[in-house]
Write an enzyme that holds these catalytic residues in place. Structure first.
Site, PDB file in Angstrom:
ATOM      1  N   THR A 151       1.640  -0.828  -5.653  1.00 13.86           N
ATOM      2  CA  THR A 151       2.086  -1.416  -4.383  1.00 13.86           C
ATOM      3  C   THR A 151       0.968  -2.227  -3.719  1.00 13.86           C
ATOM      4  O   THR A 151      -0.179  -2.185  -4.144  1.00 13.86           O
ATOM      5  CB  THR A 151       2.551  -0.329  -3.388  1.00 13.86           C
ATOM      6  N   CYS A 152       1.354  -2.905  -2.629  1.00 12.16           N
ATOM      7  CA  CYS A 152       0.406  -3.801  -1.959  1.00 12.16           C
ATOM      8  C   CYS A 152      -0.591  -3.040  -1.085  1.00 12.16           C
ATOM      9  O   CYS A 152      -1.489  -3.636  -0.508  1.00 12.16           O
ATOM     10  CB  CYS A 152       1.171  -4.781  -1.088  1.00 12.16           C
ATOM     11  N   ASP A 153      -0.449  -1.733  -0.972  1.00 16.16           N
ATOM     12  CA  ASP A 153      -1.274  -0.957  -0.037  1.00 16.16           C
ATOM     13  C   ASP A 153      -2.581  -0.515  -0.703  1.00 16.16           C
ATOM     14  O   ASP A 153      -2.551   0.067  -1.797  1.00 16.16           O
ATOM     15  CB  ASP A 153      -0.458   0.280   0.396  1.00 16.16           C
ATOM     16  N   ASN A 159       7.898  -1.105  -1.559  1.00 19.67           N
ATOM     17  CA  ASN A 159       7.796  -2.440  -2.190  1.00 19.67           C
ATOM     18  C   ASN A 159       9.041  -2.739  -3.039  1.00 19.67           C
ATOM     19  O   ASN A 159       9.014  -3.606  -3.916  1.00 19.67           O
ATOM     20  CB  ASN A 159       6.555  -2.571  -3.086  1.00 19.67           C
TER      21      ASN A 159
END
Ligand SMILES: Cc1ncc(COP(=O)(O)O)c(C=O)c1O
Length: 387
Positions: A337-339, A376
């Protein structure tokens, strides 16, 4: 701080039954399996049930559905003749659909909404757990239909997950709660405790059994007849640490039950992790690679928001298996994910990996997929059920 995992040690351990890399390649080729996926071994569920039953003879097993509610696991539990510990109405429905007899279920959640109680009672559940006077009050309307177990707190010296912080009354308050149950015309049925999940010290169980024994005597003095002692879950699994066999682990528990508890009192347990964890292997692929501050980073197609949610909620370190074995470097293993938070291991020994490489993570059957999300809009790992 995350602990470094020496993957070389993992490679020296015997291969998981049926979950070697060759078998995984065949699954990908034959079944068109797309990573990430979870391989569920039905035979391991059977084996774990049989092992625990041998380790605790005469103790009724109620599988804790919360650890993994996959239909195949629930079916194995009913096929082997065991029952369920449920925490919600949905778990009740799932367990009943898998062949479970609702009348034998234990609703073990100490705090339940009124709707939850109504649905469970109307479906035929009669055994519930309480730990405070307000909760007992919720059962007044069902006095002739239910029996109550009182949950008391235990010390939590060795369990990885503390379950006595939020639940369980002080042992000194058990008599007061039993009185309240009687005043409302409800049936007192017995006592329960939970030593905490992944408990590695059987003395916590034996201390709790001694407390239960003292309480049972006191209750008897006030004419409360204890019919059941439920010793909860907590039985440990070998993730990255060495754990004795379940038979050895339970030796002091067997002795304490024999010496301290009157044989007329039925004994139950509520294992979750011990039954489901080792039955599932996660298969994930490397989808990205980079060097950051001279350290290799590898990005997998599953992460903390997915199957590795157990890294957070269950405080668990899962072993990594790779079939590459050249040089080993301290590396970072991150999720998709983007985190930035989505890092599985910050400091793990890994060989150089390539995009498309597959990693195996055994013992990911408990408290992993049940708490995974689709953050996401990534899909959750799907199950492939074998044997
Ligand atoms: C009431 C209760 N029973 C049983 C379990 C299962 O515990 P374990 O997976 O440690 O065996 C839990 C876990 O949270 C629980 O809360």
């Amino acid at each position: 701080m995350l602990k470094a995992i020496d993957v070389r040690k993992a490679m020296q351990r015997p291969r998981l039954k049926g979950a070697g890399f060759q078998k995984i390649r065949e699954m990908i080729a034959d079944k068109g399996a797309r990573t990430p996926f979870l391989v569920l071994h039905r035979s391991m569920v059977r084996e774990n049930l049989a092992k625990l039953s041998r380790a605790l003879p005469g103790v009724a097993i109620h599988y804790a559905v919360k650890s993994n509610n996959h239909r195949a696991i629930l079916e194995e539990v009913t096929a082997a003749g065991y029952s369920f510990d449920i925490a919600s109405y949905n778990e009740l429905v799932q367990s009943a659909e898998a062949g479970g007899d609702v009348e034998g279920f234990i609703h073990s959640h100490p705090i339940k909404s009124p709707d939850e109680i109504e649905n469970a009672v109307n479906s035929g559940v009669s055994l519930f757990v309480v730990d405070n006077p307000d909760e007992i009050g919720k059962f007044a309307a069902y006095a002739d239909k239910v029996r109550l177990l009182i949950r008391f707190k235990v010390r939590n010296s060795s369990a990885v997950v503390n379950l006595s912080y939020k639940f369980g009354c002080e042992p000194a308050n058990v008599l007061l709660l039993a009185d309240r149950i009687r005043i409302l015309g409800i049936k007192y049925h017995g006592l329960t405790f939970h030593v905490g999940s992944q408990c590695t010290d059987s003395e916590v169980y034996t201390d709790a059994i001694e407390t239960a024994s003292r309480l049972i005597d006191k209750l008897k003095g006030k004419d409360f007849d204890t019919r059941l002692l439920d010793i909860g879950g907590g039985f440990p699994v070998a993730y990255t640490d060495k754990i004795p066999s379940i038979y050895e682990f339970c030796r002091p528990i067997r002795r304490a039950l024999k010496e301290k508890i009157n044989p007329d009192i039925a004994i139950a347990c509520e294992p979750g992790r011990f039954i489901s964890a080792s039955a599932v292997t996660l298969v994930a692929s490397v989808i990205g690679a980079s060097i950051r501050s001279r350290r290799p980073w590898y990005f997998l197609d599953d992460g903390l928001y997915g199957s590795f949610s157990g890294r957070l909620y269950d405080h668990c370190l899962y072993q990594v298996y790779t079939n590459r074995n050249t040089t080993w470097k301290r590396s970072v293993l991150a999720g998709p994910t983007c985190d930035s938070f989505d890092v599985i291991y910050n400091n793990v020994l890994l060989p150089p990996l390539k995009i498309g490489d597959i990693l195996l993570f055994p013992s990911m059957g408990a408290y992993c997929s049940v708490s995974a999300s689709t953050f996401n809009s990534l899909r959750k790992a799907e199950y492939i059920v074998i044997d």
